[in-house]
Structures are given as C-alpha cells and as structure tokens.
Design a protein around this motif. Structure first.
Motif, PDB file in Angstrom:
ATOM      1  N   THR A 144     -69.387  -9.986  28.487  1.00 37.38           N
ATOM      2  CA  THR A 144     -69.243 -11.411  28.758  1.00 37.38           C
ATOM      3  C   THR A 144     -69.143 -11.668  30.256  1.00 37.38           C
ATOM      4  O   THR A 144     -69.727 -12.625  30.776  1.00 37.38           O
ATOM      5  N   PHE A 145     -68.433 -10.802  30.977  1.00 39.96           N
ATOM      6  CA  PHE A 145     -68.356 -10.914  32.431  1.00 39.96           C
ATOM      7  C   PHE A 145     -69.730 -10.707  33.068  1.00 39.96           C
ATOM      8  O   PHE A 145     -70.119 -11.432  33.990  1.00 39.96           O
ATOM      9  N   ALA A 146     -70.497  -9.732  32.547  1.00 44.84           N
ATOM     10  CA  ALA A 146     -71.849  -9.494  33.067  1.00 44.84           C
ATOM     11  C   ALA A 146     -72.753 -10.699  32.818  1.00 44.84           C
ATOM     12  O   ALA A 146     -73.610 -11.020  33.656  1.00 44.84           O
ATOM     13  N   ALA A 147     -72.580 -11.378  31.697  1.00 47.24           N
ATOM     14  CA  ALA A 147     -73.363 -12.588  31.425  1.00 47.24           C
ATOM     15  C   ALA A 147     -73.035 -13.679  32.431  1.00 47.24           C
ATOM     16  O   ALA A 147     -73.933 -14.382  32.919  1.00 47.24           O
TER      17      ALA A 147
ATOM     18  N   ALA B 262     -75.637 -15.292  35.142  1.00 43.62           N
ATOM     19  CA  ALA B 262     -75.895 -16.734  35.228  1.00 43.62           C
ATOM     20  C   ALA B 262     -75.762 -17.242  36.657  1.00 43.62           C
ATOM     21  O   ALA B 262     -76.453 -18.181  37.054  1.00 43.62           O
ATOM     22  N   LEU B 263     -74.904 -16.622  37.423  1.00 42.36           N
ATOM     23  CA  LEU B 263     -74.733 -17.046  38.814  1.00 42.36           C
ATOM     24  C   LEU B 263     -75.770 -16.437  39.754  1.00 42.36           C
ATOM     25  O   LEU B 263     -76.183 -17.076  40.717  1.00 42.36           O
ATOM     26  N   ARG B 264     -76.195 -15.215  39.478  1.00 42.94           N
ATOM     27  CA  ARG B 264     -77.005 -14.491  40.450  1.00 42.94           C
ATOM     28  C   ARG B 264     -78.514 -14.572  40.224  1.00 42.94           C
ATOM     29  O   ARG B 264     -79.278 -14.428  41.176  1.00 42.94           O
ATOM     30  N   PHE B 265     -78.963 -14.745  38.982  1.00 39.39           N
ATOM     31  CA  PHE B 265     -80.401 -14.740  38.728  1.00 39.39           C
ATOM     32  C   PHE B 265     -81.048 -16.003  39.274  1.00 39.39           C
ATOM     33  O   PHE B 265     -80.483 -17.088  39.209  1.00 39.39           O
TER      34      PHE B 265
ATOM     35  N   HIS C  81     -81.820 -15.695  29.747  1.00 39.89           N
ATOM     36  CA  HIS C  81     -81.784 -14.349  29.185  1.00 39.89           C
ATOM     37  C   HIS C  81     -80.423 -13.713  29.451  1.00 39.89           C
ATOM     38  O   HIS C  81     -79.838 -13.087  28.568  1.00 39.89           O
ATOM     39  N   ALA C  82     -79.912 -13.875  30.667  1.00 43.76           N
ATOM     40  CA  ALA C  82     -78.631 -13.275  31.023  1.00 43.76           C
ATOM     41  C   ALA C  82     -77.475 -13.905  30.270  1.00 43.76           C
ATOM     42  O   ALA C  82     -76.498 -13.245  29.956  1.00 43.76           O
ATOM     43  N   VAL C  83     -77.582 -15.175  29.961  1.00 42.49           N
ATOM     44  CA  VAL C  83     -76.487 -15.853  29.289  1.00 42.49           C
ATOM     45  C   VAL C  83     -76.478 -15.564  27.788  1.00 42.49           C
ATOM     46  O   VAL C  83     -75.423 -15.363  27.194  1.00 42.49           O
ATOM     47  N   THR C  84     -77.625 -15.515  27.156  1.00 40.59           N
ATOM     48  CA  THR C  84     -77.638 -15.399  25.695  1.00 40.59           C
ATOM     49  C   THR C  84     -77.483 -13.966  25.202  1.00 40.59           C
ATOM     50  O   THR C  84     -76.729 -13.723  24.272  1.00 40.59           O
ATOM     51  N   LYS C  85     -78.187 -13.027  25.781  1.00 40.93           N
ATOM     52  CA  LYS C  85     -78.168 -11.665  25.232  1.00 40.93           C
ATOM     53  C   LYS C  85     -76.804 -10.988  25.345  1.00 40.93           C
ATOM     54  O   LYS C  85     -76.201 -10.648  24.327  1.00 40.93           O
ATOM     55  N   PRO C  86     -76.276 -10.749  26.544  1.00 41.71           N
ATOM     56  CA  PRO C  86     -74.992 -10.034  26.587  1.00 41.71           C
ATOM     57  C   PRO C  86     -73.808 -10.883  26.145  1.00 41.71           C
ATOM     58  O   PRO C  86     -72.811 -10.351  25.669  1.00 41.71           O
ATOM     59  N   GLN C  87     -73.918 -12.190  26.254  1.00 39.22           N
ATOM     60  CA  GLN C  87     -72.801 -13.040  25.859  1.00 39.22           C
ATOM     61  C   GLN C  87     -72.582 -12.974  24.350  1.00 39.22           C
ATOM     62  O   GLN C  87     -71.453 -12.884  23.889  1.00 39.22           O
ATOM     63  N   VAL C  88     -73.657 -13.000  23.591  1.00 41.49           N
ATOM     64  CA  VAL C  88     -73.526 -12.948  22.131  1.00 41.49           C
ATOM     65  C   VAL C  88     -72.975 -11.596  21.702  1.00 41.49           C
ATOM     66  O   VAL C  88     -72.047 -11.516  20.890  1.00 41.49           O
ATOM     67  N   LEU C  89     -73.522 -10.519  22.250  1.00 41.86           N
ATOM     68  CA  LEU C  89     -73.023  -9.188  21.899  1.00 41.86           C
ATOM     69  C   LEU C  89     -71.580  -9.023  22.368  1.00 41.86           C
ATOM     70  O   LEU C  89     -70.754  -8.431  21.665  1.00 41.86           O
ATOM     71  N   GLY C  90     -71.257  -9.541  23.545  1.00 40.49           N
ATOM     72  CA  GLY C  90     -69.882  -9.461  24.033  1.00 40.49           C
ATOM     73  C   GLY C  90     -68.914 -10.200  23.131  1.00 40.49           C
ATOM     74  O   GLY C  90     -67.817  -9.703  22.841  1.00 40.49           O
TER      75      GLY C  90
END
Length: 122
Positions: free
Chosen positions: A27-30, A34-37, A45-54
């Motif tokens: 969730t932190f990586a998401a 979201a801030l860096r891409f 992509h950064a918000v949905t993929k790792p956020q859901v798994l997190g």
C-alpha cells in the motif's frame, strides 16, 4: 494434537504480522507510485495493482489476528467488493482521462493484433 493452543496462537500471530507488514508495504508502494509516476495511465497502474493486493494482505492478516467467524466473513465481503470495484473504477478513470485528453497518445503502443485496412480491401 500437533500443536497446543499457545503454539497455534503464536504461529497465527506471526503469520498475521507478516501479512500485515507485506500489505502495508504494498500500500505504501502504491502511494509512492501515485506521487512519482509521470503519466495518468502509469499512476493508475501503480494505484490499482499493489493497492488491491496490499489491502487483501492486510485483511488476511487482520482475519488471522481477530479469529472471529463473523469478522472474517465481513472481511471476506470487503475483499470481494474491492476485487469487483477497483478494476472498474480504474478503467472508468483512465477512460475519462483518455477522452478528456489527459493521456499522451504518443506514449501508447499500437495494437499488434488489429488487422490492417489494406488487408481487408484485397
């Protein structure tokens, strides 16, 4: 019995901590993504993929820690709704961004599976 109650409780607490830490990291990586891409689609992509798994990992860890069937059933519903709504929401936001011109079409790769027009005219 293989494990007594105290050992079983210790094992589930350690597993819960591992799941919670992994979910918090994703969730932190998401959030960092979201801030860096730079572009809208990369951020989506950064918000949905790792956020859901997190979130799923966090809820698994929470269900291991709580150990109540009613709470686990409620957490399973949260996971199901998250799996149903996150892809649809991401698709709608990215589609709206594409239609309003927020997506740079020069960064998109062409569809390799789409047939060429000159093949159909022959």
């Amino acid at each position: 019995m293989l494990f007594d109650a105290g050992t079983w409780s210790l094992i589930t607490d350690v597993l819960a901590a591992v799941f919670i830490l992994a979910g918090a990291f994703l969730t932190f990586a998401a959030g960092i993504g979201a801030l860096r891409f730079p572009s809208l689609l990369a951020r989506m992509h950064a918000v949905t993929k790792p956020q859901v798994l997190g979130l799923i990992l966090l809820l698994i860890g929470l269900s291991l820690r709580v150990r109540s069937w009613s709470a686990v059933a409620m957490l399973a519903l949260v996971v199901a709704f998250q799996l149903l709504t996150a892809p649809v929401g991401a698709h709608l936001v990215s589609r709206a961004g594409f239609r309003t011109g927020k997506v740079d079409e020069s960064e998109l790769q062409p569809n390799q599976m789409e047939p060429d027009d000159d093949e159909h005219t022959a």
